[in-house]
Design an enzyme around this catalytic site. Sequence first.
Site, mmCIF file in Angstrom:
data_model
loop_
_atom_site.group_PDB
_atom_site.id
_atom_site.type_symbol
_atom_site.label_atom_id
_atom_site.label_comp_id
_atom_site.label_asym_id
_atom_site.label_seq_id
_atom_site.Cartn_x
_atom_site.Cartn_y
_atom_site.Cartn_z
ATOM 1 N N PHE A 1 35.081 37.359 38.740
ATOM 2 C CA PHE A 1 36.124 37.357 38.093
ATOM 3 C C PHE A 1 37.411 36.022 38.778
ATOM 4 C CE2 PHE A 1 35.804 41.311 36.581
ATOM 5 C CZ PHE A 1 35.873 41.925 35.746
ATOM 6 N N ASP A 2 37.296 35.499 38.832
ATOM 7 C CA ASP A 2 38.636 34.733 39.331
ATOM 8 C C ASP A 2 40.073 35.580 39.494
ATOM 9 O OD1 ASP A 2 40.100 32.329 40.626
ATOM 10 O OD2 ASP A 2 41.016 31.814 38.425
ATOM 11 N N GLY A 3 40.607 34.940 40.865
ATOM 12 C CA GLY A 3 42.144 35.659 41.156
ATOM 13 C C GLY A 3 42.972 35.019 39.704
ATOM 14 N N ASP B 1 40.021 30.762 34.834
ATOM 15 C CA ASP B 1 41.173 30.193 33.701
ATOM 16 C C ASP B 1 40.394 28.494 34.079
ATOM 17 O OD1 ASP B 1 44.278 29.347 35.617
ATOM 18 O OD2 ASP B 1 42.379 30.358 36.721
#
Length: 312
Positions: free
Chosen positions: A178-180, A293
């Site tokens: 996951f990106d943050g 994103d």
Amino acid sequence: MAELESTVINTSVKQKDPSTALVIAVTTRAIFNLEEEHELYLEKGKEEYTRHQQANQDKPLPPGTAFAFIQAVQYVNKKILESNPEERDLFDILVLSNNSPESGARIINSAKHYGLEISKFCFVSDEDSTRYLKSHGVKLFLSADRTDVCNALRRGVSAALVFQQEVQAPSTRLRVAFDGDAVLFSDETDQVFQQQGLQGAVQYERAMEAVPIGEGPLKAFAMHLGKMRKKFGQEKSPIRTYLVTARGGRDMGIRAIKTLREWGLPIDEAFFMDGAPKGPILAQIQPHIFFDDGLHNIQGAQSVGVPSAWVP
């Protein structure tokens, strides 16, 4: 008048309890490579597409971007049931298609050909099939159509856009990266960065260090994944999770770590990249899916063969 949903139950797969399962919905173009068929649909219309699918219903479709992810999810179910045959907290996979049931036989046959444990196939001749997601209890929706993903997010369902690519299936242990900000976390710090630059964002993070970051669009999915991961010791878990964020660890990492701790979300490895390209570290991790994103980060992941999903 729009046609209603037609759901085909796969009786060869044990049905899961939707009230306890982690339900993942994937579109046909996310799990299988249907790019040639999609071009046919766009160029010659629905009737020609349906004829083509019916004529080739016994010819398995090649795997798509989310295929290895679904296989790994299936492996996790197997390990959970080996540990506790009565366990109900399992992954449940359903396929959602914007096409009519007449063209669906090839999709079902392809899933059976590869031994995919998909419980339901939902064929919806409607412009917005995402209206059925909540009725099925879907916790994550993967689609190759941006409009679908945006509609799902507006309905409060974790969703991401997958881009078609050749995928080499990594090991069976499920790896999710996951990106943050704007994925696991809200985009509050991103907004400060856009308005005040890096120094402003760093000052904001220092001032807010004791306050957990807001929830991002994939937090609910990550929390359910973390709950399943806790059923096993860290070394024996068939699930491994990663945080790969553009945040710098020295100035902006502490709040992220405290937020994960506050949420009770276990992350196996965290990489604070301080704006450096994510591709090289993702090439080492080899996740079954990476959520971000930023399109530039998605392109970097794709360039090293990592299946990626964009959270718009």
